[in-house]
Design a protein around this motif. Structure first.
Motif, PDB file in Angstrom:
ATOM      1  N   PHE A 239       0.833  -1.197   0.000  1.00 38.89           N
ATOM      2  CA  PHE A 239       0.000   0.000   0.000  1.00 38.89           C
ATOM      3  C   PHE A 239       0.873   1.255   0.000  1.00 38.89           C
ATOM      4  N   TYR A 240       0.431   2.238  -0.770  1.00 37.32           N
ATOM      5  CA  TYR A 240       1.173   3.498  -0.848  1.00 37.32           C
ATOM      6  C   TYR A 240       0.779   4.460   0.269  1.00 37.32           C
ATOM      7  N   ASP A 241      -0.354   4.225   0.900  1.00 31.58           N
ATOM      8  CA  ASP A 241      -0.843   5.149   1.920  1.00 31.58           C
ATOM      9  C   ASP A 241      -0.926   4.501   3.297  1.00 31.58           C
ATOM     10  N   GLY A 242      -0.136   3.437   3.493  1.00 28.58           N
ATOM     11  CA  GLY A 242      -0.167   2.756   4.777  1.00 28.58           C
ATOM     12  C   GLY A 242       0.297   3.665   5.904  1.00 28.58           C
ATOM     13  N   LEU A 243      -0.461   3.668   6.994  1.00 30.65           N
ATOM     14  CA  LEU A 243      -0.114   4.512   8.133  1.00 30.65           C
ATOM     15  C   LEU A 243       1.086   3.942   8.885  1.00 30.65           C
ATOM     16  N   LYS A 244       1.805   4.815   9.541  1.00 31.85           N
ATOM     17  CA  LYS A 244       2.981   4.398  10.290  1.00 31.85           C
ATOM     18  C   LYS A 244       2.605   3.409  11.389  1.00 31.85           C
ATOM     19  N   ASP A 245       3.389   2.360  11.513  1.00 33.24           N
ATOM     20  CA  ASP A 245       3.234   1.327  12.543  1.00 33.24           C
ATOM     21  C   ASP A 245       1.962   0.501  12.364  1.00 33.24           C
ATOM     22  N   ASP A 246       1.313   0.592  11.199  1.00 28.27           N
ATOM     23  CA  ASP A 246       0.181  -0.276  10.858  1.00 28.27           C
ATOM     24  C   ASP A 246      -0.849  -0.368  11.990  1.00 28.27           C
ATOM     25  N   PRO A 247      -1.489   0.760  12.356  1.00 21.99           N
ATOM     26  CA  PRO A 247      -2.377   0.760  13.532  1.00 21.99           C
ATOM     27  C   PRO A 247      -3.589  -0.151  13.403  1.00 21.99           C
ATOM     28  N   PHE A 248      -4.007  -0.481  12.165  1.00 13.83           N
ATOM     29  CA  PHE A 248      -5.175  -1.340  11.984  1.00 13.83           C
ATOM     30  C   PHE A 248      -4.799  -2.761  11.576  1.00 13.83           C
ATOM     31  N   GLY A 249      -3.509  -3.065  11.562  1.00  8.69           N
ATOM     32  CA  GLY A 249      -3.058  -4.434  11.328  1.00  8.69           C
ATOM     33  C   GLY A 249      -3.492  -5.023  10.007  1.00  8.69           C
ATOM     34  N   ASN A 250      -3.528  -4.208   8.946  1.00  7.10           N
ATOM     35  CA  ASN A 250      -4.027  -4.720   7.666  1.00  7.10           C
ATOM     36  C   ASN A 250      -3.042  -4.539   6.506  1.00  7.10           C
ATOM     37  N   GLN A 251      -1.770  -4.261   6.817  1.00 10.62           N
ATOM     38  CA  GLN A 251      -0.796  -4.076   5.735  1.00 10.62           C
ATOM     39  C   GLN A 251      -0.076  -5.373   5.359  1.00 10.62           C
ATOM     40  N   LEU A 252      -0.148  -6.394   6.208  1.00  8.18           N
ATOM     41  CA  LEU A 252       0.233  -7.775   5.870  1.00  8.18           C
ATOM     42  C   LEU A 252       1.679  -7.921   5.386  1.00  8.18           C
ATOM     43  N   VAL A 253       2.570  -7.070   5.855  1.00 12.02           N
ATOM     44  CA  VAL A 253       3.956  -7.129   5.394  1.00 12.02           C
ATOM     45  C   VAL A 253       4.632  -8.416   5.856  1.00 12.02           C
ATOM     46  N   VAL A 254       4.475  -8.766   7.122  1.00 16.36           N
ATOM     47  CA  VAL A 254       5.099  -9.966   7.664  1.00 16.36           C
ATOM     48  C   VAL A 254       4.496 -11.218   7.038  1.00 16.36           C
TER      49      VAL A 254
ATOM     50  N   TRP B 200       4.459  -4.296  15.718  1.00 18.61           N
ATOM     51  CA  TRP B 200       4.211  -5.652  16.217  1.00 18.61           C
ATOM     52  C   TRP B 200       3.039  -5.666  17.186  1.00 18.61           C
ATOM     53  N   TRP B 201       3.039  -4.747  18.128  1.00 19.52           N
ATOM     54  CA  TRP B 201       1.962  -4.722  19.120  1.00 19.52           C
ATOM     55  C   TRP B 201       0.622  -4.402  18.458  1.00 19.52           C
ATOM     56  N   ASN B 202       0.608  -3.448  17.520  1.00 18.42           N
ATOM     57  CA  ASN B 202      -0.641  -3.117  16.834  1.00 18.42           C
ATOM     58  C   ASN B 202      -1.226  -4.331  16.119  1.00 18.42           C
TER      59      ASN B 202
ATOM     60  N   GLN C 247      -0.638  -7.567  16.861  1.00 16.65           N
ATOM     61  CA  GLN C 247      -1.103  -8.532  17.868  1.00 16.65           C
ATOM     62  C   GLN C 247      -2.450  -8.104  18.435  1.00 16.65           C
ATOM     63  N   ARG C 248      -2.583  -6.830  18.721  1.00 10.31           N
ATOM     64  CA  ARG C 248      -3.830  -6.301  19.271  1.00 10.31           C
ATOM     65  C   ARG C 248      -4.975  -6.450  18.271  1.00 10.31           C
ATOM     66  N   MET C 249      -4.721  -6.070  17.003  1.00 10.27           N
ATOM     67  CA  MET C 249      -5.774  -6.142  16.002  1.00 10.27           C
ATOM     68  C   MET C 249      -6.151  -7.582  15.665  1.00 10.27           C
ATOM     69  N   ALA C 250      -5.209  -8.502  15.825  1.00 11.33           N
ATOM     70  CA  ALA C 250      -5.543  -9.916  15.597  1.00 11.33           C
ATOM     71  C   ALA C 250      -6.622 -10.376  16.565  1.00 11.33           C
ATOM     72  N   ARG C 251      -6.522  -9.934  17.817  1.00  8.27           N
ATOM     73  CA  ARG C 251      -7.544 -10.296  18.810  1.00  8.27           C
ATOM     74  C   ARG C 251      -8.864  -9.570  18.522  1.00  8.27           C
ATOM     75  N   ILE C 252      -8.774  -8.295  18.178  1.00  7.64           N
ATOM     76  CA  ILE C 252      -9.984  -7.512  17.903  1.00  7.64           C
ATOM     77  C   ILE C 252     -10.712  -8.073  16.685  1.00  7.64           C
ATOM     78  N   ASN C 253      -9.970  -8.378  15.609  1.00  5.02           N
ATOM     79  CA  ASN C 253     -10.593  -8.931  14.407  1.00  5.02           C
ATOM     80  C   ASN C 253     -11.251 -10.274  14.687  1.00  5.02           C
ATOM     81  N   ALA C 254     -10.549 -11.128  15.431  1.00  6.49           N
ATOM     82  CA  ALA C 254     -11.063 -12.471  15.680  1.00  6.49           C
ATOM     83  C   ALA C 254     -12.364 -12.449  16.473  1.00  6.49           C
ATOM     84  N   MET C 255     -12.454 -11.583  17.473  1.00  4.67           N
ATOM     85  CA  MET C 255     -13.618 -11.590  18.365  1.00  4.67           C
ATOM     86  C   MET C 255     -14.761 -10.718  17.867  1.00  4.67           C
ATOM     87  N   ASN C 256     -14.526  -9.942  16.840  1.00  8.17           N
ATOM     88  CA  ASN C 256     -15.581  -9.078  16.312  1.00  8.17           C
ATOM     89  C   ASN C 256     -15.913  -9.438  14.866  1.00  8.17           C
ATOM     90  N   ALA C 257     -15.014  -9.099  13.945  1.00  7.93           N
ATOM     91  CA  ALA C 257     -15.296  -9.299  12.519  1.00  7.93           C
ATOM     92  C   ALA C 257     -15.413 -10.778  12.165  1.00  7.93           C
TER      93      ALA C 257
END
Length: 632
Positions: free
Chosen positions: A216-231, A491-493, A495-505
């Motif tokens: 993504f060209y507009d990815g926010l710093k530190d991937d706050p929403f955990g959706n850039q999938l670089v790793v 990394w923390w963002n 890990q956090r979003m993985a839990r939020i996504n799993a229990m909500n979306a």
């Protein structure tokens, strides 16, 4: 999605040798962590089973959840175990694209080909000149012909030009490029890199399609929403390349036309008739049933499947009329489009399903990771947008898992490799994984409220298993992020979003599939809105909410943890020898930390605050849970 044809002359020439090199990657430290964590998980399950009779409901539920987590770990490690990458040599291929010296051999030795070659070369040079001028200065474009409808377009509301089957009539090129409308070519050499992989394989089956990672060209710093999938691209994408190949991601993909038309690799013989209706010896009636009633397209498809160059009709009006015919949705009714040939229907993640069916027919796929990245797109921002995307993915992936086109079925009845089947499972089970994720997150609060426990006490030797498992996982995942060039915050963002996504979306994706199976409601395709608005007030990266029920599970889990901690620290729960201990309290605190954006949302206003309707619903559910737990 707009498939773009690649000139057929590429497929007719002789492939230069060594157009790419397959490089096996070695990660010994990662493999050591994989084995260590697996050993600790198995040890934990053995410990649970040995002391099962001494504990109650919470212990049994923890055993079931941890069994699920162990399974997910095994299939995930399977996908990382043999990573490979491909080094391409486009300079060896480019010595023959529009070179000054045209080699006239075979089908190239004709006046028609030379005229077509010169025409394409002139068009290419004109396009290159326009791009160069556009880079140096702003210039007005002539929006004529097909592009005339773009003359009065709006940025967020513009028409599209769709050519699917149409390209089969116009060019019938053996290769097609599929790119989403919100992505652009970032590396102009990507076409050469992809052709190296498609033309350089010794056997066609090794390169059914070439997939590029999505950046993504507009990815926010530190991937706050955990959706850039670089790793994920670095470790899982290259890991899949070492098995049967990466998934089809819906964009940034080069396809063989005949593969999209349903063909099997040539070397599987008579088995092809069992895997696909598209094979040699089709009668005219069978062709009509599969591809539709356009005679021009049937002729085009036959040439594509046989690897021959199509001869286009001399009558241009006839060709245009045929193109309009096959472009219409009505052309598909009663045919094999969407089920036997073409992009597959029946799932909200039709891209993954299409790639799965290609792998099931015995094709492999290749992972193309040039530097700079091939394509760039825009990432969804904000809570509701990210949740919508994750819900759609979880819904579509679970639809595939429970369908007759599941990878499990394809492994038994078709040519999907067993390890490739395991590679699909961590993703297809997103919806199912929401259940153990939710249950495990609620367990600390439940144990505190009921004065029970699901973790060993501090003085028990088994506490070392949990401590070692937690530290190993943290070090391992953190190491992956740092090696990729990302920060500890990223990394923390994630890990956090993985839990939020799993229990909500993911949980709502699971519910959507259940309602569809029970025929109560159909799973709708929800388009991900990717807002490009910029903000200068420091709000970028802050979690946003709306009144959607998708935020109710997370808010409920948070309120339960807060209630349990308050009850514990205010002495409302008496401590007894076998009561909940330090482990449960730390787990509750960890869950609260994961849901920190929700905690802030309880007190914030505007779109950064959780709506009162969601808070009231969650408070009611939390109260019911506490009352039921105390009565149990």
């Amino acid at each position: 999605m707009t498939p773009t044809p690649v000139p057929s002359s590429m497929a007719n020439g002789i492939s230069p040798p060594d157009l790419f090199q397959k490089v096996v990657l070695q990660y010994p430290i990662h493999r050591a962590f994989d084995i260590t964590i697996f050993f600790l998980l198995v040890s934990l399950l053995v410990y649970r089973l040995l002391y099962l009779s001494n504990h109650g409901f919470a212990w049994v539920l923890a055993l079931l959840c941890e069994s699920c987590f162990t399974f997910i770990w095994v299939v995930t490690v399977n996908g990382k175990w043999n990573p490979v990458e491909y080094k391409t040599y486009p300079e060896r291929l480019s010595q023959k694209y529009f070179s000054g010296e045209l080699i006239l051999t075979g089908s190239c030795n004709s006046l028609e080909f030379q005229q077509e070659h010169n025409k394409m070369k002139d068009a290419y040079e004109e396009l290159a000149s326009k791009i160069k001028d556009a880079v140096e200065k702003s210039m007005e474009w002539d929006l004529i012909g097909d592009f005339a409808i773009f003359s009065n377009m709006e940025r967020k509301n513009h028409p599209t030009i769709i050519k699917t089957r149409v390209s089969g009539l116009m060019t019938n090129a053996p290769f097609m490029l599929n790119v989403d409308c919100d992505m652009f070519v970032n590396n102009p050499q990507i076409f050469l890199h992809a052709m190296c992989l498609l033309l350089g394989s010794k056997n066609e089956r090794e390169s059914g399609f070439v997939q590029c990672p999505q950046y993504f060209y507009d990815g926010l710093k530190d991937d706050p929403f955990g959706n850039q999938l670089v790793v994920e691209h670095k470790y899982l994408g290259k890991g899949a390349a070492g098995i049967q190949g990466p998934f089809y991601g819906g964009t940034g993909c080069f396809h063989r036309r005949k593969v999209i038309y349903g063909s099997c690799p040539d070397d599987i013989g008579n088995q092809a008739k069992r895997l696909t209706p598209v094979h040699g010896g089709l009668s005219y009636k069978e062709q009509l049933r599969i591809f539709g009633d356009s005679k021009e397209f049937l002729r085009s498809a036959a040439h594509a499947l046989q690897g021959k160059e199509s001869i286009r009709p001399k009558n241009l009006p006839t060709l245009v009329e045929a193109a309009h015919q096959v472009a219409g949705c009505g052309h598909e009714y009663g045919t094999g489009w969407g089920t036997e040939v073409g992009w597959q229907y029946g799932s909200a993640t039709e891209d993954v399903l299409t790639g799965l069916m290609i792998h099931a027919r015995g094709w492999r796929s290749l992972f193309c990771t040039p530097d700079p990245p091939a394509f760039l797109g825009c990432a969804p921002r904000g809570g509701p947008i990210s949740m919508t995307q994750q819900k759609r993915w979880a819904t579509g992936l679970l639809e595939i898992l429970i369908s007759r086109r599941s990878p499990i079925v394809a492994t038994v009845t078709a040519r999907l490799q067993f390890r490739q089947c395991l590679m699909y499972l961590p993703f297809l089970t997103w919806g199912l994984r929401s259940i153990p994720e939710l249950c495990y997150a609620v367990l600390p609060a439940y144990c505190t409220i009921t004065n029970s426990r699901f973790l060993p006490e501090v003085h028990e030797p088994a506490i070392y298993i949990y401590t070692a498992l937690f530290l190993s996982y943290v070090i391992y995942t953190l190491m992956e992020y740092l090696e990729t060039g990302l920060s500890v915050r990223a990394w923390w963002n994630n890990q956090r979003m993985a839990r939020i996504n799993a229990m909500n979306a993911w949980f709502f994706g699971f519910i959507s599939v259940i309602l569809k199976v029970l025929r109560i409601s159909d799973a709708a395709f929800e388009v991900t809105q990717k807002d490009q608005s910029s903000s200068n007030d420091g709000d970028e990266g802050r979690f946003t909410f709306d009144a959607s029920p998708i935020f109710v599970p997370g808010t409920t889990v948070l309120l339960l943890q807060l209630t349990a901690l308050i009850m514990r620290f205010r002495g409302m729960q008496l401590s007894v020898d076998d009561g909940s201990g330090l482990g449960e309290i730390l787990c509750s605190i960890m869950v609260v930390m994961c849901f920190w954006p929700f905690l802030k949302g309880l007190f914030a206003k505007g779109n950064h605050g959780i709506p009162l309707s969601t808070i009231f619903k969650s408070a009611f559910l939390a109260l019911c849970f506490v009352l039921l737990a105390k009565r149990a």
